[in-house]
Design a protein around this motif. Structure first.
Motif, PDB file in Angstrom:
ATOM      1  N   CYS A  35     -64.813  46.391  58.595  1.00  0.00           N
ATOM      2  CA  CYS A  35     -64.105  45.360  57.837  1.00  0.00           C
ATOM      3  C   CYS A  35     -62.662  45.337  58.339  1.00  0.00           C
ATOM      4  CB  CYS A  35     -64.098  45.690  56.354  1.00  0.00           C
ATOM      5  SG  CYS A  35     -65.687  45.463  55.536  1.00  0.00           S
ATOM      6  N   ILE A  36     -62.152  44.136  58.564  1.00  0.00           N
ATOM      7  CA  ILE A  36     -60.769  43.987  59.038  1.00  0.00           C
ATOM      8  C   ILE A  36     -60.048  42.971  58.153  1.00  0.00           C
ATOM      9  CG2 ILE A  36     -59.334  43.113  60.936  1.00  0.00           C
ATOM     10  CD1 ILE A  36     -61.263  44.393  62.875  1.00  0.00           C
ATOM     11  N   ASP A  37     -58.858  43.347  57.719  1.00  0.00           N
ATOM     12  CA  ASP A  37     -58.053  42.478  56.863  1.00  0.00           C
ATOM     13  C   ASP A  37     -57.323  41.453  57.729  1.00  0.00           C
ATOM     14  OD1 ASP A  37     -56.272  41.274  55.193  1.00  0.00           O
ATOM     15  OD2 ASP A  37     -55.280  43.120  54.528  1.00  0.00           O
ATOM     16  N   ASN A  38     -57.801  40.212  57.676  1.00  0.00           N
ATOM     17  CA  ASN A  38     -57.217  39.173  58.526  1.00  0.00           C
ATOM     18  C   ASN A  38     -55.820  38.756  58.097  1.00  0.00           C
ATOM     19  OD1 ASN A  38     -58.886  38.839  60.603  1.00  0.00           O
ATOM     20  ND2 ASN A  38     -59.873  36.966  59.873  1.00  0.00           N
ATOM     21  N   SER A  39     -55.427  39.114  56.886  1.00  0.00           N
ATOM     22  CA  SER A  39     -54.088  38.725  56.429  1.00  0.00           C
ATOM     23  C   SER A  39     -53.051  39.765  56.856  1.00  0.00           C
ATOM     24  CB  SER A  39     -54.081  38.590  54.907  1.00  0.00           C
ATOM     25  OG  SER A  39     -54.153  39.877  54.309  1.00  0.00           O
ATOM     26  N   SER A  40     -53.505  40.882  57.408  1.00  0.00           N
ATOM     27  CA  SER A  40     -52.563  41.939  57.793  1.00  0.00           C
ATOM     28  C   SER A  40     -51.977  41.647  59.158  1.00  0.00           C
ATOM     29  CB  SER A  40     -53.289  43.287  57.817  1.00  0.00           C
ATOM     30  OG  SER A  40     -52.555  44.214  58.607  1.00  0.00           O
ATOM     31  N   PRO A  41     -50.674  41.947  59.342  1.00  0.00           N
ATOM     32  CA  PRO A  41     -50.102  41.747  60.681  1.00  0.00           C
ATOM     33  C   PRO A  41     -50.763  42.645  61.733  1.00  0.00           C
ATOM     34  CG  PRO A  41     -48.505  42.781  59.191  1.00  0.00           C
ATOM     35  CD  PRO A  41     -49.687  42.404  58.365  1.00  0.00           C
TER      36      PRO A  41
END
Ligand code: HEC
Length: 403
Positions: A35-41
């Motif tokens: 899972c990857i947080d797309n809102s994270s820089p």
């Protein structure tokens, strides 16, 4: 009578080992699901890392992207549990305060693969690399409700220019309205990259409490084999030097160097550790400072305990041992190096806590909870009642006094 293990026993033992190896092996070989947080820089860095780990394992990569910004409400920590249970075997890029080590309840964390944190950003000409090196009366931009707000209390040479968002802090920096800004490293990196302005600003790690964060993969206990395989791949990538290149310039490889240490870690207080003012574990006795004034009454601390259990314990633990939020007692919370005053901690309580609904408690509630925190950190009760104004102004040092 001493018995030898029967051949059958030995066979079962070997079969168990084989099963573990095969399961671990197949989990690694078949698919790497992250899972990857797309809102994270750091989203692009996380994706590159996932690709490199999958290639290292010879497995196919499956990415579940999620939006971790969570809008105004923030992203509930429990959502990480849902992700780790239903969506992927590893949630990448979770930052853990290097001075607190709190993992969302119910989840496990891999060994840190990198670290990043809050940095001091200055115009390239500036010679200051730390807050202390900034000239007297320097304005420093800081984003509302971020950790660096804490640092002004221990650096009287600088003044806070608080902004509602990182964009506001960046804008102030760009307009030269401030001498410096304190920002999350990945945020400033992405900002500079998007503007091709890398040379106009430089940034340096803030060597202050709670500024450094370790990056880990979160996982549910059923995915332990995937986590072990991930850690092995990270080791291999670190050895080849690839890891550092994958993380730069957002983060550095390896775990953060501690800032607040000096005493042995007391993080995971033994279960059932007494909450009566004595903390379990006693390695590395902190120096006993001279007598401190009695700041609160026993009644206040008792009331504060109830209010703490009702409003804070779900994140900081019923014995203040730390969970989703950091520990609130002991040398890792109030170390001499962290230079906290009662007023600094009280300001965090009243402005930022409870994290789910900041500022929502009555003045008396905050005061009584503060009394409880003082009691738990070894401060004596007395006849004088702690008041809201008194706590807000108190320059008494907050240093854990237990042993
Ligand atoms: C929903 C979870 C949550 C709740 C509820 C909560 N906190 Fe926190 N608290 C956090 C997190 C996460 C941090 C770390 C924030 C950071 O460092 O930016 C924190 C930080 C703190 C700190 C600063 C610790 C340090 O070492 O810098 C204090 C003090 C604190 N909380 C007290 C409280 C009190 C008192 C309450 C109840 C009134 C409370 N918190 C309720 C999550 C929570």
């Amino acid at each position: 009578m001493k018995k030898h293990p029967s051949p059958q026993h030995r066979w079962i033992w070997l079969a168990t080992i084989a099963a573990v190896l095969i399961y671990g092996g197949s989990a690694a070989a078949a698919e790497l699901s992250v899972c990857i947080d797309n809102s994270s820089p750091t989203a692009s860095m996380d994706a590159n890392l996932a690709r490199a780990v999958a290639a290292q394992q010879g497995s196919t990569l499956r990415v579940h992207a999620f939006n971790g910004s969570g809008g105004d409400e923030g992203f509930a920590l429990s959502k990480f549990n849902q992700l780790a249970e239903n969506r992927c075997s590893l949630v990448l890029g979770f930052p853990i305060d290097a001075d607190a080590h709190a993992v969302p309840p119910g989840l496990l964390a891999s060994t840190p693969y990198g670290h990043t944190g809050f940095v001091l950003v200055t115009p390239s000409g500036s010679r200051a690399e730390t807050l202390a090196e900034l000239p007297l009366h320097s304005d420093v931009a800081v984003t509302y409700q971020t950790t660096p707000n804490l640092y002004f209390a221990s650096h009287p040479n600088v003044e806070a220019d608080v902004h509602r968002s990182d964009a506001g802090s960046l804008h102030a920096l760009e307009k030269h309205a401030v001498s410096a800004a304190m920002l999350w490293q990945p945020t400033i990196v992405r900002y500079l990259a998007s503007r091709h302005e890398a040379s106009r600003f430089s940034y340096h790690e803030l060597r202050e409490p709670h500024a450094q964060f370790n990056l880990v993969a979160l996982y549910d206990s059923t995915n332990a084999p995937a986590a072990r395989a991930f850690e092995q791949s990270i080791d291999a990538l670190a050895h080849s030097g690839q890891l550092a290149r994958l993380l730069a310039p957002y983060a550095q490889a390896g775990a953060a160097l501690p800032v607040r240490r000096g005493t042995a870690m007391l993080r995971h207080a033994p279960r059932g550790a007494s909450s009566g003012g004595h903390c379990g574990g006693s390695a590395g006795k902190p120096r006993k400072p001279a007598a401190v004034p009695a700041l609160y009454t026993v009644v206040q601390a008792d009331n504060g305990k109830q209010k703490f259990l009702a409003n804070c314990a779900q994140c900081h633990g019923p014995t203040l041992e730390g969970r989703a939020g950091p520990a609130l007692k002991g040398p890792n919370f109030a170390s001499a190096q962290s230079k906290f005053h009662v007023s600094d901690i009280f300001s965090i309580l009243t402005h930022n806590m409870p994290a789910t609904d900041p500022g929502s408690l009555a003045h008396d509630d905050y005061v009584e909870i503060m009394a409880f925190l003082l009691q738990q950190n070894g401060y004596p009760a007395g006849s004088k009642t702690l008041t809201f104004e008194g706590a807000r102004r108190s320059k008494v040092k907050l240093v854990y006094r237990g042993d």
